[in-house]
Write a protein that holds these residues in place. Structure first.
Motif, PDB file in Angstrom:
ATOM      1  N   TYR C  86       0.804  -1.219   0.000  1.00  0.00           N
ATOM      2  CA  TYR C  86       0.000   0.000   0.000  1.00  0.00           C
ATOM      3  C   TYR C  86       0.840   1.273   0.000  1.00  0.00           C
ATOM      4  O   TYR C  86       0.288   2.365   0.044  1.00  0.00           O
ATOM      5  CB  TYR C  86      -0.919  -0.002   1.221  1.00  0.00           C
ATOM      6  N   LEU C  87       2.150   1.182  -0.040  1.00  0.00           N
ATOM      7  CA  LEU C  87       3.040   2.360   0.008  1.00  0.00           C
ATOM      8  C   LEU C  87       2.666   3.331   1.132  1.00  0.00           C
ATOM      9  O   LEU C  87       2.061   4.368   0.879  1.00  0.00           O
ATOM     10  CB  LEU C  87       2.998   3.122  -1.317  1.00  0.00           C
ATOM     11  N   PRO C  88       2.967   3.005   2.396  1.00  0.00           N
ATOM     12  CA  PRO C  88       2.538   3.862   3.514  1.00  0.00           C
ATOM     13  C   PRO C  88       3.365   5.132   3.610  1.00  0.00           C
ATOM     14  O   PRO C  88       4.160   5.316   4.540  1.00  0.00           O
ATOM     15  CB  PRO C  88       2.762   2.972   4.730  1.00  0.00           C
ATOM     16  N   ILE C  89       3.225   6.053   2.659  1.00  0.00           N
ATOM     17  CA  ILE C  89       3.993   7.294   2.738  1.00  0.00           C
ATOM     18  C   ILE C  89       3.056   8.473   2.906  1.00  0.00           C
ATOM     19  O   ILE C  89       1.895   8.429   2.517  1.00  0.00           O
ATOM     20  CB  ILE C  89       4.881   7.498   1.497  1.00  0.00           C
ATOM     21  N   ASN C  90       3.609   9.540   3.471  1.00  0.00           N
ATOM     22  CA  ASN C  90       2.819  10.700   3.852  1.00  0.00           C
ATOM     23  C   ASN C  90       3.729  11.910   3.708  1.00  0.00           C
ATOM     24  O   ASN C  90       4.085  12.554   4.675  1.00  0.00           O
ATOM     25  CB  ASN C  90       2.381  10.485   5.309  1.00  0.00           C
ATOM     26  N   PRO C  91       4.210  12.206   2.474  1.00  0.00           N
ATOM     27  CA  PRO C  91       5.349  13.109   2.341  1.00  0.00           C
ATOM     28  C   PRO C  91       4.991  14.583   2.451  1.00  0.00           C
ATOM     29  O   PRO C  91       3.834  14.972   2.332  1.00  0.00           O
ATOM     30  CB  PRO C  91       5.855  12.797   0.931  1.00  0.00           C
ATOM     31  N   GLY C  92       6.017  15.399   2.662  1.00  0.00           N
ATOM     32  CA  GLY C  92       5.834  16.842   2.757  1.00  0.00           C
ATOM     33  C   GLY C  92       7.160  17.497   3.089  1.00  0.00           C
ATOM     34  O   GLY C  92       8.114  16.817   3.457  1.00  0.00           O
ATOM     35  N   ILE C  93       7.229  18.824   2.929  1.00  0.00           N
ATOM     36  CA  ILE C  93       8.456  19.538   3.261  1.00  0.00           C
ATOM     37  C   ILE C  93       8.214  20.334   4.531  1.00  0.00           C
ATOM     38  O   ILE C  93       7.300  21.157   4.585  1.00  0.00           O
ATOM     39  CB  ILE C  93       8.886  20.455   2.106  1.00  0.00           C
ATOM     40  N   VAL C  94       9.018  20.068   5.577  1.00  0.00           N
ATOM     41  CA  VAL C  94       8.880  20.797   6.831  1.00  0.00           C
ATOM     42  C   VAL C  94      10.077  21.729   7.006  1.00  0.00           C
ATOM     43  O   VAL C  94      11.053  21.648   6.266  1.00  0.00           O
ATOM     44  CB  VAL C  94       8.778  19.838   8.031  1.00  0.00           C
ATOM     45  N   LYS C  95       9.966  22.599   8.010  1.00  0.00           N
ATOM     46  CA  LYS C  95      10.984  23.619   8.229  1.00  0.00           C
ATOM     47  C   LYS C  95      11.504  23.445   9.643  1.00  0.00           C
ATOM     48  O   LYS C  95      10.704  23.351  10.577  1.00  0.00           O
ATOM     49  CB  LYS C  95      10.302  24.972   8.071  1.00  0.00           C
ATOM     50  N   VAL C  96      12.831  23.353   9.806  1.00  0.00           N
ATOM     51  CA  VAL C  96      13.374  23.245  11.162  1.00  0.00           C
ATOM     52  C   VAL C  96      14.442  24.310  11.343  1.00  0.00           C
ATOM     53  O   VAL C  96      14.915  24.918  10.382  1.00  0.00           O
ATOM     54  CB  VAL C  96      13.985  21.853  11.445  1.00  0.00           C
ATOM     55  N   ARG C  97      14.826  24.502  12.603  1.00  0.00           N
ATOM     56  CA  ARG C  97      15.754  25.558  12.955  1.00  0.00           C
ATOM     57  C   ARG C  97      17.007  24.927  13.518  1.00  0.00           C
ATOM     58  O   ARG C  97      16.930  23.963  14.262  1.00  0.00           O
ATOM     59  CB  ARG C  97      15.088  26.397  14.039  1.00  0.00           C
ATOM     60  N   TYR C 130      15.143  23.357   5.235  1.00  0.00           N
ATOM     61  CA  TYR C 130      13.901  22.813   4.687  1.00  0.00           C
ATOM     62  C   TYR C 130      14.123  21.339   4.406  1.00  0.00           C
ATOM     63  O   TYR C 130      15.052  20.978   3.691  1.00  0.00           O
ATOM     64  CB  TYR C 130      13.522  23.553   3.421  1.00  0.00           C
ATOM     65  N   ILE C 131      13.283  20.498   5.005  1.00  0.00           N
ATOM     66  CA  ILE C 131      13.540  19.059   4.990  1.00  0.00           C
ATOM     67  C   ILE C 131      12.357  18.316   4.400  1.00  0.00           C
ATOM     68  O   ILE C 131      11.214  18.503   4.851  1.00  0.00           O
ATOM     69  CB  ILE C 131      13.833  18.568   6.417  1.00  0.00           C
ATOM     70  N   HIS C 132      12.627  17.517   3.380  1.00  0.00           N
ATOM     71  CA  HIS C 132      11.569  16.656   2.839  1.00  0.00           C
ATOM     72  C   HIS C 132      11.468  15.422   3.715  1.00  0.00           C
ATOM     73  O   HIS C 132      12.448  14.709   3.903  1.00  0.00           O
ATOM     74  CB  HIS C 132      11.893  16.253   1.400  1.00  0.00           C
ATOM     75  N   ASP C 140       4.426  21.465  13.035  1.00  0.00           N
ATOM     76  CA  ASP C 140       4.948  22.493  13.927  1.00  0.00           C
ATOM     77  C   ASP C 140       6.471  22.556  13.844  1.00  0.00           C
ATOM     78  O   ASP C 140       7.139  21.525  13.854  1.00  0.00           O
ATOM     79  CB  ASP C 140       4.508  22.169  15.354  1.00  0.00           C
ATOM     80  N   ILE C 141       7.046  23.773  13.790  1.00  0.00           N
ATOM     81  CA  ILE C 141       8.494  23.914  13.628  1.00  0.00           C
ATOM     82  C   ILE C 141       9.242  23.383  14.852  1.00  0.00           C
ATOM     83  O   ILE C 141      10.214  22.624  14.730  1.00  0.00           O
ATOM     84  CB  ILE C 141       8.860  25.386  13.379  1.00  0.00           C
ATOM     85  N   GLN C 142       8.800  23.759  16.059  1.00  0.00           N
ATOM     86  CA  GLN C 142       9.503  23.346  17.280  1.00  0.00           C
ATOM     87  C   GLN C 142       9.547  21.828  17.422  1.00  0.00           C
ATOM     88  O   GLN C 142      10.584  21.240  17.693  1.00  0.00           O
ATOM     89  CB  GLN C 142       8.799  23.935  18.501  1.00  0.00           C
ATOM     90  N   VAL C 149      16.409  17.182  14.383  1.00  0.00           N
ATOM     91  CA  VAL C 149      17.736  17.774  14.450  1.00  0.00           C
ATOM     92  C   VAL C 149      18.433  17.531  15.781  1.00  0.00           C
ATOM     93  O   VAL C 149      19.642  17.367  15.829  1.00  0.00           O
ATOM     94  CB  VAL C 149      17.617  19.295  14.199  1.00  0.00           C
ATOM     95  N   ARG C 150      17.660  17.445  16.897  1.00  0.00           N
ATOM     96  CA  ARG C 150      18.260  17.619  18.210  1.00  0.00           C
ATOM     97  C   ARG C 150      19.374  16.640  18.538  1.00  0.00           C
ATOM     98  O   ARG C 150      20.436  17.022  19.017  1.00  0.00           O
ATOM     99  CB  ARG C 150      17.153  17.537  19.278  1.00  0.00           C
TER     100      ARG C 150
END
Lengths: 114, 84, 161
Positions: C86-97, C130-132, C140-142, C149-150
């Motif tokens: 079923y290809l369980p993917i849920n992609p998107g580009i998020v933003k981190v600091r 910016y992370i795919h 949420d960015i935080q 990243v942490r």
């Protein structure tokens, strides 16, 4: 003994290569393909190169193989980063099932200002 | 060893399928980049079989040239000059 | 001093590549290393030399094992997604600091993110990456910063800052 470890590493490497290529064929858009391809093929090829160390012992061939692992680990993510950025800037949209795209939002906001 | 080489050739044909069918230009670029990494693995297996270091030299120079080629293709897709 | 260390690094790579101590090979190696150093010595990053401090080097080795474990996990993650029907993917580009300031630390961070589970760096503008993400868990960015990243940033701070 060391030949056995070599065969195990070689098998693991080839299996990951095949999985990465299946991902390259199956997944829906450029970014997902890049994820599958880069990760699996990089680790797979690194495992194949590491198996050279166990097959031939420590000599000129295996030292070159270790250097080659280092080069691949540095260059492969950088190339993936450059291709994904170029794809996004040349106007390739994300797959229609994608959740959010902060990069496009921010870039459109920046282009409207001036 | 023949089985491993056969599986790698299967991988290369999957990449070539993506090069031929890829709907957009970045798809083809991704496939070409991955094809280059697979060739490095191919050289490694060949150097195990023949026990000569000639093939590892090819692998190292191939990996570096493949990186430069991918960067050049990416810059070309972005539509900018090569100065940056 | 800095130029001498660069020369030493280039010469080591040359010796590993040729794998012989013949005097002709050594002579050509010295000439090539000097030439490369004169041409490209200015754009070599300064942080590259600081790694040889013993404390930083220790954290570099710790980082290597953390990175290897994350990389193996990422491969099984991708394998699971690819082989599922079923290809369980849920992609998107998020933003981190990121908090890192040095160029080399940021390069290491971006490359590590690319090779770890389900994430890939697309671009970096200022302090924001910016992370795919192949399976977006929250917009949420935080929260994304905590997840992605942490754990790398804690070790990289000790190496490069």
């Amino acid at each position: 003994m060391s030949e056995t470890i070599g065969y195990i590493l070689l098998t693991v490497g080839i299996v990951f290569d095949v999985l990465g290529c299946i991902g390259l064929v199956r997944l829906p858009d450029v970014y997902n393909r890049l994820q599958a391809g880069t990760k699996c093929v990089t680790l797979g090829t690194a495992a194949i190169l590491l198996s050279v160390l166990f097959f031939t012992g420590f000599n000129a061939i295996s030292v070159k193989a270790l250097l080659c692992i280092w080069f691949i680990l540095i260059t492969s993510p950088t190339a993936a980063h450059a291709i994904s950025r170029a794809a996004h800037r040349s106007g390739i949209r994300l797959w229609k099932g994608s959740v959010l795209d902060r990069y496009a939002e921010d870039r459109e906001g920046a282009e409207d200002k001036p | 060893m023949n089985v491993y080489i056969g599986l790698l050739i299967l991988c290369i044909f999957m990449c070539l399928y993506r090069v031929g069918r890829g709907p957009t230009a970045p798809d083809r670029t991704v496939a070409i980049d991955i094809l280059g990494t697979l060739v490095v693995g191919f050289c490694a297996i060949w150097s195990i079989i023949t026990k000569r270091d000639l093939y590892m030299n090819i692998a190292i120079s191939w990996s570096l040239l493949n990186f430069i080629g991918s960067l050049a293709l990416a810059k070309y897709l972005e539509g900018r000059g090569f100065d940056e | 001093m800095k130029r001498f260390i660069h020369f030493f690094i280039i010469m080591t790579v040359w010796l590993l590549l040729t794998w012989s101590l013949n005097w002709q090979e050594l002579l050509v190696g010295v000439l090539v290393a000097l030439f490369a150093e004169l041409l490209l010595g200015d754009i070599f990053p300064i942080e590259g030399v600081r790694i040889f401090h013993p404390r930083r080097f220790f954290w570099l080795i710790v980082y290597f094992w953390v990175f290897l474990w994350a990389m193996i996990r990422s491969n099984f993650d991708v394998a699971y997604r690819v082989l599922n029907i079923y290809l369980p993917i849920n992609p998107g580009i998020v933003k981190v600091r990121t908090k890192l300031t040095s160029d080399m630390g940021r390069t290491f961070l971006a490359n590590s993110i690319t090779l770890t589970p389900g994430t890939m760096t697309v671009d970096m503008i200022g302090d924001h990456l910016y992370i795919h993400w192949i399976n977006v868990q929250s917009p949420d960015i935080q929260k994304d910063t905590e997840i992605i990243v942490r754990h790398f940033e804690r070790i990289l701070e000790r190496i490069f800052e």
